[in-house]
Design an enzyme around this catalytic site. Structure first.
Site, PDB file in Angstrom:
ATOM      1  N   GLY A 275      56.086  10.570 -22.039  1.00 28.96           N
ATOM      2  CA  GLY A 275      56.662  11.016 -23.289  1.00 28.96           C
ATOM      3  C   GLY A 275      57.154  12.450 -23.376  1.00 28.96           C
ATOM      4  N   CYS A 387      63.703  11.898 -10.984  1.00 28.71           N
ATOM      5  CA  CYS A 387      63.142  13.043 -10.258  1.00 28.71           C
ATOM      6  C   CYS A 387      63.157  12.780  -8.759  1.00 28.71           C
ATOM      7  CB  CYS A 387      61.745  13.377 -10.758  1.00 28.71           C
ATOM      8  SG  CYS A 387      60.589  11.994 -10.632  1.00 28.71           S
TER       9      CYS A 387
END
Ligand SMILES: C[S@@+](CC[C@H](N)C(=O)[O-])C[C@H]1O[C@@H](n2cnc3c(N)ncnc32)[C@H](O)[C@@H]1O
Length: 460
Positions: A275, A387
């Site tokens: 989150g 990522c």
């Protein structure tokens, strides 16, 4: 180099009646070796093993101080796995047999402490010998453990710097892929960054200068607050309980900002848990719907939002099948990936993942991106990020997606949109960061996760 005393000894070493209970610190090393085996041999992600709630039961059974020690040993043993392996190998007359995995892990756990951690050699060696004696698979190698580690202790001052220079501490597949993507020089800088303990970055709701001052840190050009070394657990830092900030790498804080001003917009955060980006969008004034497959990760997302006093609609769903009742104004897809951009924080990644995983994940990302475009209103923005450092999950995927006309057009990112991002923009108007970027005043204040982000607009 000689390995004179490092041959397996024929005779059985004495186990002693309570070897595993008697030696202080043995339990932590036994767990470290077990988890190292799970990472290296069974390709289990380290985070899953050391999770406070769902981690390995033997890890969870340790007292907190031992858990920190195990974490430190494992991070070091993985970050410097090649160096440690080569220094051990030089002290052996012949390679360890392939079925001597437990022995290898005991040696690596001890060598990590002797070479890189603040553990006296004598203690590390004595515990390793007791460790070998306590395990029926390694009891006959206790003499070898003793000899190899003592030999290592005698030469480490000279041998360690030379070995660190001679290799890059990465498995071959990983360094080869980085070199082919970034060239020899940049790949070397990325691999060097992977060897260092990274700083901690914070995204703050307001007053970055004030928080930087309170934490003894700096404000980065992109607005994140950076601290070289945390004074203690983050939960005990000022502002945590009040929900004034959250930990988020400076690079991870960029993708959500590529949606621009989100005030009053309905925004879907796809693959949202735990989150960090949901929180950014909520602080920005969006009506956020956070969607993720994982119930346990969504629980963490909800707990994080509660602490931060932020709200979002939370939906547990598989995005490959989910269709929202109404289309969103904008969508952020932070897709599951190889995580090769986070090796500084997750040094297990190059040892648990491989080229096959990258190909599989790139395929999943492509399908998720198609779904993401289908969830936004015509003309609406979609930001795709992950990522990974691997072009197959970034630049290559972007080009292939656009060339197959999936109802989306590229929306190049401009340098003036977000402070401090000019250096990370590619010729195609996408964003690429690496751990070798963002050089700070000191090495301890430098670097950022490797991230890729691209922006699309759904065709009208
Ligand atoms: C890189 S993490 C997301 C990090 C998050 N965006 C943040 O900033 O905190 C990827 C997430 O994708 C979720 N995921 C993977 N496959 C999914 C799918 N098919 N549907 C929904 N979520 C999925 C995983 O559960 C995981 O939480």
């Amino acid at each position: 180099m000689s390995g004179a005393a490092a041959r397996p000894r024929g005779g059985r070493a004495d186990r002693g009646p309570h070897a595993d209970e008697d030696v202080a610190g043995l339990a932590a090393r036994q767990v470290a070796a077990r988890l190292l085996a799970a990472v290296v041999d069974a390709k289990t992600p380290l985070d899953a093993l050391t999770d406070a709630e769902h981690g390995h039961p033997q890890f969870r059974a340790l007292p907190p101080r031992d858990r920190s020690l195990v974490r430190a040993i494992l991070a070091t043993a993985l970050r410097h796995r090649v160096t440690i392996g080569r220094l051990i190998a030089r002290r052996l007359d012949r390679p360890l047999p392939p079925n001597a995995r437990s022995l290898e892990h005991i040696l690596h756990v001890a060598a990590a402490q002797m070479l890189f951690l603040d553990v006296p050699d004598r203690a590390a060696v004595d515990i390793a010998v007791a460790h070998a004696k306590a395990d029926p698979r390694t009891v006959r190698f206790a003499g070898l453990v003793n000899a190899v580690l003592r030999a290592l202790g005698r030469v480490k001052e000279r041998a360690l710097p030379a070995e660190l220079k001679a290799n890059d501490d990465a498995p071959d597949w990983f360094s080869a892929r980085l070199r082919s993507a970034y060239g020899a020089e940049r790949a070397a800088a990325i691999l060097a960054a992977h060897r260092a303990e990274p700083p901690t970055d914070f995204t703050v709701k307001s007053d970055p200068e004030g928080w930087a001052q309170r934490f003894g840190g700096i404000v980065l050009p992109t607005g994140s607050v950076r601290v070289a070394r945390l004074p203690g657990p983050v939960q005990e830092m000022p502002g945590y309980a009040e929900g004034e900030w959250w930990v988020q790498d400076a690079a991870a804080a960029l993708p959500a900002r590529l949606l621009g001003d989100v005030r009053g917009l309905s925004v879907a955060d796809l693959c949202a848990a735990p989150g960090g980006k949901t929180a950014q969008l909520a602080v920005g004034g969006a009506r956020v719907t956070a969607i993720d497959l994982s119930r346990s990760r969504l629980r963490r997302l909800s707990a994080n939002l509660d602490r931060l006093k932020l709200a979002a609609e939370v939906v547990e769903a598989d995005l490959l099948a989910y269709q929202p009742p109404v289309l969103f104004d904008a969508v952020l897809l932070d897709a599951p990936c190889s995580s090769t951009g986070t090796v500084r924080r997750h040094p297990d990644v190059p040892w648990t993942k491989g080229p096959g995983d990258i190909a599989k994940l790139a395929g999943l990302q492509r399908r998720l991106l198609e779904r993401a475009v289908g969830m936004v209103k015509p003309g609406g923005l979609v930001v795709f990020s992950n990522c990974s450092l691997d072009p197959e999950e970034g630049e290559v995927l972007h080009a292939a997606f656009l060339s197959s006309a999936p109802g989306a057009v590229a929306d190049p990112i401009r340098a003036d949109e977000v402070a401090g991002i000019a250096a990370f923009l590619t010729a195609e108007g996408t964003l690429r960061t690496t751990p070798a970027d963002l050089a700070g005043e000191t090495a301890a204040l430098s670097g950022m996760d490797g991230f890729y982000a691209a922006r699309f607009r759904r065709a009208i």
